[in-house]
Design a protein around this motif. Structure first.
Motif, mmCIF file in Angstrom:
data_model
loop_
_atom_site.group_PDB
_atom_site.id
_atom_site.type_symbol
_atom_site.label_atom_id
_atom_site.label_comp_id
_atom_site.label_asym_id
_atom_site.label_seq_id
_atom_site.Cartn_x
_atom_site.Cartn_y
_atom_site.Cartn_z
ATOM 1 N N SER A 193 -56.562 8.281 29.996
ATOM 2 C CA SER A 193 -55.962 7.938 31.284
ATOM 3 C C SER A 193 -56.823 8.527 32.401
ATOM 4 C CB SER A 193 -54.525 8.484 31.328
ATOM 5 O OG SER A 193 -54.096 8.564 32.657
ATOM 6 N N ASP A 227 -48.246 10.106 24.588
ATOM 7 C CA ASP A 227 -48.369 8.649 24.690
ATOM 8 C C ASP A 227 -49.721 8.158 24.165
ATOM 9 O OD1 ASP A 227 -45.897 8.457 25.718
ATOM 10 O OD2 ASP A 227 -46.500 7.944 27.772
ATOM 11 N N GLN A 244 -49.969 8.389 20.477
ATOM 12 C CA GLN A 244 -49.166 7.334 19.852
ATOM 13 C C GLN A 244 -49.907 5.993 19.921
ATOM 14 O OE1 GLN A 244 -46.661 7.639 18.046
ATOM 15 N NE2 GLN A 244 -45.846 5.566 17.850
ATOM 16 N N ASP A 245 -50.503 5.700 21.079
ATOM 17 C CA ASP A 245 -51.282 4.462 21.207
ATOM 18 C C ASP A 245 -52.419 4.444 20.184
ATOM 19 O OD1 ASP A 245 -49.730 3.704 23.295
ATOM 20 O OD2 ASP A 245 -51.206 4.123 24.874
ATOM 21 N N SER A 247 -52.315 13.333 25.174
ATOM 22 C CA SER A 247 -50.916 13.302 25.597
ATOM 23 C C SER A 247 -50.164 12.619 24.473
ATOM 24 C CB SER A 247 -50.754 12.507 26.902
ATOM 25 O OG SER A 247 -50.934 11.127 26.662
ATOM 26 N N ASN A 294 -55.281 3.509 32.265
ATOM 27 C CA ASN A 294 -55.944 3.608 30.968
ATOM 28 C C ASN A 294 -57.303 2.905 30.977
ATOM 29 O OD1 ASN A 294 -53.804 5.019 30.028
ATOM 30 N ND2 ASN A 294 -53.163 3.521 28.483
#
Ligand code: SF4
Ligand code: SF4
Ligand code: FES
Lengths: 239, 179
Positions: free
Chosen positions: A52, A77, A80-81, A75, A57
């Motif tokens: 990010s 997120d 997870q991505d 992070s 992104n």
């Protein structure tokens, strides 16, 4: 004046023309990546290096470092991505690690373990992929190809040949060989070519070299891919 | 002492390697037995699964019987675990997915090397093969996964110890293998 960007709160220097990935590697910061190798032009296809940048992104391997960037690399997120991206790569091909010679040395698997991935989450494609065993020394198993494009770049940029390309779309995407028969044995490939040794997975293997290092004693069996990659890529940069 | 946790286990399209690996916890099985008891499992020969705390599934789904057994486990187990590469991604049996079932049967029972009295088994007791081998998460919801072919005894031990202790199961890097 020294130019800097910030990754996860750490201020690091960069020089004009560097990507975020370049600057991170030089500063010993690991950003997960599969389709990138600092020896080649960035390709930006796997998206594992997504970070990010000031709230948006971007792919770190293609995005230029610029003054004032606040970058988040770790992070919940983003992790997870990255896990979901890796799982997509697994279900898109046919990855049966127990029967793959690359297991333990494979960057895709190494990333999976690094991201603490336990399952593939998505339904499997079970795509039909070809093998090419025609060459006396080199085996291509497309079941394990993740289309990182490194073999294409290696063949063009370093070997000064043009042996490989990627063709087709979606489930039919596949590697093609530049020869009249379409087979590797009739191409310009040579066992010493960079393109033969660049594969991050078990899609391109050298015949008669299998299992020389026993399973359990391989690169990522005890060392995580972040440490292995930083050590290797810093050395490539002559540090 | 709190009631023992009920554990059921089964092997679907697997090779029993995962069950054998479970036994590799060796003498720790005695300690484990103080905390768990087995319901349906090849270890007990109990035929149907009653209400259980944990269901351990080895192997993917390759035939109609596998589907029924898997659903029985899901219905009865609070926590369902995919054990090993085959349960997680179909594993080696799923390598048949690129061939027609008919071709696989012909190769094994008709044209195979050294086949005598060639015929395709058709006893009504035999479950019918599915056209593809599926990982179990494509059929039922799975709560946890134990990767490995097989997962080591230490993986079973770590996983079950966590659950017994009432903690979220997790695997350290050293125990996480896809092979
Ligand atoms: S290429 Fe890597 S991820 Fe794919 S089967 Fe081989 S070891 Fe597993
Ligand atoms: S994961 Fe490996 S050991 Fe377990 S059932 Fe499958 S083949 Fe056998
Ligand atoms: S490493 Fe940046 S997109 Fe693949």
């Amino acid at each position: 004046m020294r130019k800097t960007i910030t990754i996860d709160g750490q201020e690091i220097p960069y020089t004009e023309g560097q990507t975020i990935m370049d600057a991170a590697i030089s500063a010993d910061i690991y950003i997960p990546h599969l389709c990138h190798d600092p020896d080649y032009e960035p390709h930006g296809s796997c998206k594992l290096c997504t970070v990010s940048v000031n709230g948006r992104n971007c792919s770190a391997c293609t995005f230029p470092a610029m003054e004032g960037q606040e970058i988040i690399n770790h992070s919940v997120d983003l992790e997870q991505d990255r896990k979901r991206i890796t799982q997509m790569l697994f279900v898109e091909g046919n990855h049966f690690c127990p029967s793959c010679e690359k297991t333990g040395n494979c960057q895709l698997q190494g990333i999976g373990c690094y991201l603490n991935m336990h399952d593939n989450h998505f339904p499997h494609f079970f795509a039909n992929r070809e093998m090419d065993a025609s060459h006396p020394d080199i085996l291509i198993d497309q079941n394990r190809c993740i289309f990182c494009n490194l073999y294409v770049r290696a063949s063009q940029e370093k070997d000064r040949k043009n042996v490989f390309a990627i063709s087709g779309r979606g489930i039919n995407k596949h590697l093609i060989v530049n020869s009249i028969s379409g087979q590797l044995k009739d191409s310009d490939i040579d066992i010493a070519d960079h393109a033969v040794h660049i594969c991050p997975t078990g899609a391109i293997l050298i015949k008669r070299t299998g299992y020389q290092v026993p399973i359990g004693q391989r690169t990522y069996d005890h060392t995580k891919i972040d440490a292995v990659t930083l050590a290797k890529e810093n050395k490539q940069h002559g540090r | 002492m709190a009631d023992k946790l009920k554990v059921a286990t089964t092997s679907l399209a697997g090779c029993f390697g995962c069950h054998m690996s479970f036994l590799d916890i060796n003498e720790r099985m005695i300690e484990l037995a103080q905390h768990i008891e087995f319901d349906r499992s090849p270890i007990t020969d109990i035929e149907h699964c009653g209400p259980c705390d944990i269901g351990l599934i080895e192997g993917g789904v390759c035939n109609s019987d596998n589907v029924h057994v898997l659903r029985e486990f899901r219905k009865n187990c609070k926590v369902l675990v995919a054990v090993g590469a085959c349960a997680i991604n179909g594993g080696l049996p799923a390598m048949r997915n690129h061939f027609k079932v008919e071709d696989c049967l012909n190769e094994s029972y008709i044209d195979g090397l050294g086949v005598e009295n060639a015929q395709i088994p058709s006893d009504p007791e035999l479950p019918l093969l599915l056209d593809k081998v599926h990982p179990i998460h494509e059929i039922v919801k799975v709560d946890y996964y134990m990767p490995g072919c097989p997962p080591s005894g230490d993986v079973f031990w770590t996983f079950l110890s966590d659950i017994i202790a009432g903690e979220e199961p997790s695997l350290p890097y050293e125990l996480l293998h896809f092979d």
